[in-house]
Write a protein that holds these residues in place. Structure first.
Motif, PDB file in Angstrom:
ATOM      1  N   GLY A 154       0.810  -1.215   0.000  1.00 12.33           N
ATOM      2  CA  GLY A 154       0.000   0.000   0.000  1.00 12.33           C
ATOM      3  C   GLY A 154       0.840   1.260   0.000  1.00 12.33           C
ATOM      4  O   GLY A 154       0.545   2.230  -0.718  1.00 12.33           O
ATOM      5  N   GLN A 155       1.907   1.266   0.794  1.00 11.49           N
ATOM      6  CA  GLN A 155       2.788   2.431   0.813  1.00 11.49           C
ATOM      7  C   GLN A 155       3.477   2.632  -0.530  1.00 11.49           C
ATOM      8  O   GLN A 155       3.615   3.760  -1.010  1.00 11.49           O
ATOM      9  CB  GLN A 155       3.815   2.265   1.928  1.00 11.49           C
ATOM     10  CG  GLN A 155       3.229   2.331   3.333  1.00 11.49           C
ATOM     11  CD  GLN A 155       4.282   2.097   4.402  1.00 11.49           C
ATOM     12  OE1 GLN A 155       5.450   1.810   4.087  1.00 11.49           O
ATOM     13  NE2 GLN A 155       3.888   2.199   5.672  1.00 11.49           N
ATOM     14  N   THR A 156       3.914   1.543  -1.141  1.00  9.52           N
ATOM     15  CA  THR A 156       4.564   1.665  -2.453  1.00  9.52           C
ATOM     16  C   THR A 156       3.594   2.186  -3.511  1.00  9.52           C
ATOM     17  O   THR A 156       3.934   3.042  -4.331  1.00  9.52           O
ATOM     18  CB  THR A 156       5.127   0.305  -2.877  1.00  9.52           C
ATOM     19  OG1 THR A 156       6.006  -0.185  -1.864  1.00  9.52           O
ATOM     20  CG2 THR A 156       5.887   0.422  -4.190  1.00  9.52           C
ATOM     21  N   ALA A 157       2.353   1.672  -3.481  1.00 11.46           N
ATOM     22  CA  ALA A 157       1.355   2.149  -4.447  1.00 11.46           C
ATOM     23  C   ALA A 157       1.032   3.615  -4.239  1.00 11.46           C
ATOM     24  O   ALA A 157       0.874   4.377  -5.204  1.00 11.46           O
ATOM     25  CB  ALA A 157       0.082   1.298  -4.326  1.00 11.46           C
ATOM     26  N   LEU A 158       0.924   4.048  -2.971  1.00  9.61           N
ATOM     27  CA  LEU A 158       0.652   5.455  -2.692  1.00  9.61           C
ATOM     28  C   LEU A 158       1.794   6.343  -3.157  1.00  9.61           C
ATOM     29  O   LEU A 158       1.569   7.429  -3.714  1.00  9.61           O
ATOM     30  CB  LEU A 158       0.411   5.639  -1.191  1.00  9.61           C
ATOM     31  CG  LEU A 158       0.113   7.070  -0.714  1.00  9.61           C
ATOM     32  CD1 LEU A 158      -1.160   7.597  -1.360  1.00  9.61           C
ATOM     33  CD2 LEU A 158      -0.016   7.112   0.810  1.00  9.61           C
ATOM     34  N   LYS A 159       3.014   5.899  -2.970  1.00  8.44           N
ATOM     35  CA  LYS A 159       4.175   6.690  -3.395  1.00  8.44           C
ATOM     36  C   LYS A 159       4.198   6.844  -4.905  1.00  8.44           C
ATOM     37  O   LYS A 159       4.383   7.947  -5.439  1.00  8.44           O
ATOM     38  CB  LYS A 159       5.456   6.020  -2.901  1.00  8.44           C
ATOM     39  CG  LYS A 159       6.721   6.739  -3.302  1.00  8.44           C
ATOM     40  CD  LYS A 159       7.953   6.028  -2.779  1.00  8.44           C
ATOM     41  CE  LYS A 159       9.225   6.733  -3.220  1.00  8.44           C
ATOM     42  NZ  LYS A 159      10.446   6.022  -2.726  1.00  8.44           N
ATOM     43  N   HIS A 160       3.995   5.746  -5.630  1.00  7.73           N
ATOM     44  CA  HIS A 160       4.014   5.815  -7.093  1.00  7.73           C
ATOM     45  C   HIS A 160       2.820   6.619  -7.614  1.00  7.73           C
ATOM     46  O   HIS A 160       2.947   7.339  -8.621  1.00  7.73           O
ATOM     47  CB  HIS A 160       3.998   4.409  -7.679  1.00  7.73           C
ATOM     48  CG  HIS A 160       5.296   3.665  -7.517  1.00  7.73           C
ATOM     49  ND1 HIS A 160       6.449   3.993  -8.213  1.00  7.73           N
ATOM     50  CD2 HIS A 160       5.641   2.625  -6.718  1.00  7.73           C
ATOM     51  CE1 HIS A 160       7.437   3.192  -7.875  1.00  7.73           C
ATOM     52  NE2 HIS A 160       6.974   2.338  -6.958  1.00  7.73           N
ATOM     53  N   GLY A 161       1.666   6.523  -6.948  1.00 10.15           N
ATOM     54  CA  GLY A 161       0.515   7.321  -7.368  1.00 10.15           C
ATOM     55  C   GLY A 161       0.764   8.806  -7.202  1.00 10.15           C
ATOM     56  O   GLY A 161       0.393   9.618  -8.060  1.00 10.15           O
ATOM     57  N   THR A 162       1.390   9.182  -6.087  1.00  5.65           N
ATOM     58  CA  THR A 162       1.705  10.595  -5.859  1.00  5.65           C
ATOM     59  C   THR A 162       2.688  11.112  -6.904  1.00  5.65           C
ATOM     60  O   THR A 162       2.537  12.224  -7.431  1.00  5.65           O
ATOM     61  CB  THR A 162       2.279  10.779  -4.451  1.00  5.65           C
ATOM     62  OG1 THR A 162       1.349  10.254  -3.497  1.00  5.65           O
ATOM     63  CG2 THR A 162       2.526  12.247  -4.157  1.00  5.65           C
ATOM     64  N   GLU A 163       3.702  10.315  -7.219  1.00 10.40           N
ATOM     65  CA  GLU A 163       4.672  10.730  -8.228  1.00 10.40           C
ATOM     66  C   GLU A 163       4.010  10.862  -9.603  1.00 10.40           C
ATOM     67  O   GLU A 163       4.315  11.780 -10.367  1.00 10.40           O
ATOM     68  CB  GLU A 163       5.815   9.716  -8.298  1.00 10.40           C
ATOM     69  CG  GLU A 163       6.684   9.680  -7.036  1.00 10.40           C
ATOM     70  CD  GLU A 163       7.756   8.624  -7.122  1.00 10.40           C
ATOM     71  OE1 GLU A 163       7.749   7.851  -8.115  1.00 10.40           O
ATOM     72  OE2 GLU A 163       8.606   8.557  -6.203  1.00 10.40           O
ATOM     73  N   TYR A 164       3.078   9.953  -9.919  1.00  8.66           N
ATOM     74  CA  TYR A 164       2.394  10.022 -11.213  1.00  8.66           C
ATOM     75  C   TYR A 164       1.549  11.282 -11.318  1.00  8.66           C
ATOM     76  O   TYR A 164       1.537  11.968 -12.361  1.00  8.66           O
ATOM     77  CB  TYR A 164       1.526   8.783 -11.390  1.00  8.66           C
ATOM     78  CG  TYR A 164       0.696   8.797 -12.652  1.00  8.66           C
ATOM     79  CD1 TYR A 164       1.252   8.456 -13.886  1.00  8.66           C
ATOM     80  CD2 TYR A 164      -0.654   9.157 -12.610  1.00  8.66           C
ATOM     81  CE1 TYR A 164       0.491   8.471 -15.041  1.00  8.66           C
ATOM     82  CE2 TYR A 164      -1.412   9.187 -13.759  1.00  8.66           C
ATOM     83  CZ  TYR A 164      -0.839   8.838 -14.976  1.00  8.66           C
ATOM     84  OH  TYR A 164      -1.589   8.867 -16.107  1.00  8.66           O
TER      85      TYR A 164
END
Length: 324
Positions: A81-91
């Motif tokens: 979940g943390q990894t997905a949130l990080k990549h979503g924010t960067e996108y």
């Protein structure tokens, strides 16, 4: 007299009774009462419902579910979940920054209370203000760097005052309509759409003029949006003072036109002085990024465009907003 016995006489002894014997063994467990609770020693009159328990009590405040955090599967889920949130924010940042530079937008909201008060006074009374040039920071080599934020420079444009003025204009227009008995919930959306339409037309005209005159600046669009919103300060002052002076009869009459003329001239002078560094730069960049000096004829056309925007166009925009 004795009653006569009819039939067979009763036997001397009765036969034994036979109870039915169950053929299947019952599987119902034997019910037992729970043990009495152990006495607890409390230091105050009220117990602590979140008191941690020992190893046999279920693992702390969450009882038997406290061990869920120590489950390897749960930890893996949290990491995913943390990894997905990080990549979503960067996108989101990478895609939205193509249209709006959020890091540059923060610069326009870096204001203070003293700046807001002094800026409002400057927009309404710009007659004796000097100087109009913006301040720049000094780099390590002693050269001028980027512009200072509005908190540190009164001549710097900001987004806070235009945004708050736009919201105030919408609420003030609907409130006056309510006082006149013509309030409708749809009036909020209509007023907001009308105000955004006027600002959008103004920005399009400005960008078209800058394109024809080859005026380029990194922060040009945000600066133009900020300066286009300052007119709402004069519009609010015109509507409010005219309503009070005319006794709620609108912005008509010689009082309303006098107030409108003053706020229009004040806003025009403010824009004429403030937009000079945006629309009349000393140097411009070509396609390869080389600094080139602006020719005299080009500078003359830019001056005419600045005068046209500050006076005739602003007169039309402010008249449309005050007559809504």
């Amino acid at each position: 007299m004795q009653r006569a016995n009819y039939g067979n006489p009763a036997p001397a002894t009765s036969p034994p009774l036979h109870h039915p014997v169950p053929q299947h063994v019952s599987t119902v467990p034997q019910l037992r009462s729970p043990p009495p609770p152990a006495p607890q020693h409390q230091t105050s009159g009220y117990g602590n419902p979140y008191q941690q328990q020992g190893p046999q009590g279920g693992g702390g405040a969450f009882g038997a579910y406290g061990g869920f955090m120590a489950d390897p599967t749960a930890q893996m889920g949290f990491q995913v979940g943390q990894t997905a949130l990080k990549h979503g924010t960067e996108y989101v940042e990478q895609n939205f920054n193509r249209y709006v530079n959020f890091s540059a937008l923060k610069h326009y909201f870096n204001v203070s209370n003293s700046y807001v008060v002094n800026k409002l006074f400057l927009v309404l009374f710009p007659w004796r203000h000097k100087p109009w040039s913006r301040k720049q920071s000094i780099g390590p080599n002693g050269q001028e760097g980027w512009f200072l934020p509005p908190r540190d420079d009164l001549n710097s444009p900001d987004m806070y005052i235009p945004l708050m003025a736009l919201v105030t204009y919408i609420l003030l227009s609907t409130m006056l309509a309510g006082l006149q008995g013509a309030f409708n919930p749809e009036l909020l959306g209509y007023t907001a759409t009308y105000a955004f339409f006027v600002v959008g037309i103004e920005i399009l005209l400005l960008k078209f003029g800058c394109y024809l005159l080859s005026i380029s600046n990194e922060s040009q669009l945000l600066d133009l949006v900020a300066y286009s919103g300052y007119k709402f300060v004069g519009v609010i002052a015109t509507i409010l003072v005219s309503e009070i002076a005319n006794g709620g009869r609108g912005t008509g009459g010689w009082i309303g036109w006098t107030i409108f003329s003053y706020t229009f001239l004040a806003n025009a002078l403010f824009l004429l002085r403030s937009l000079k560094y945006v629309l009349l730069p000393e140097n411009s960049n070509d396609e390869r990024g080389t600094m080139q000096t602006v020719a005299r004829s080009q500078k003359s056309r830019r001056t005419q465009f600045l005068f046209l925007y500050s006076y005739p166009l602003q007169l039309g925009f402010m008249w449309l907003l005050t007559r809504l």
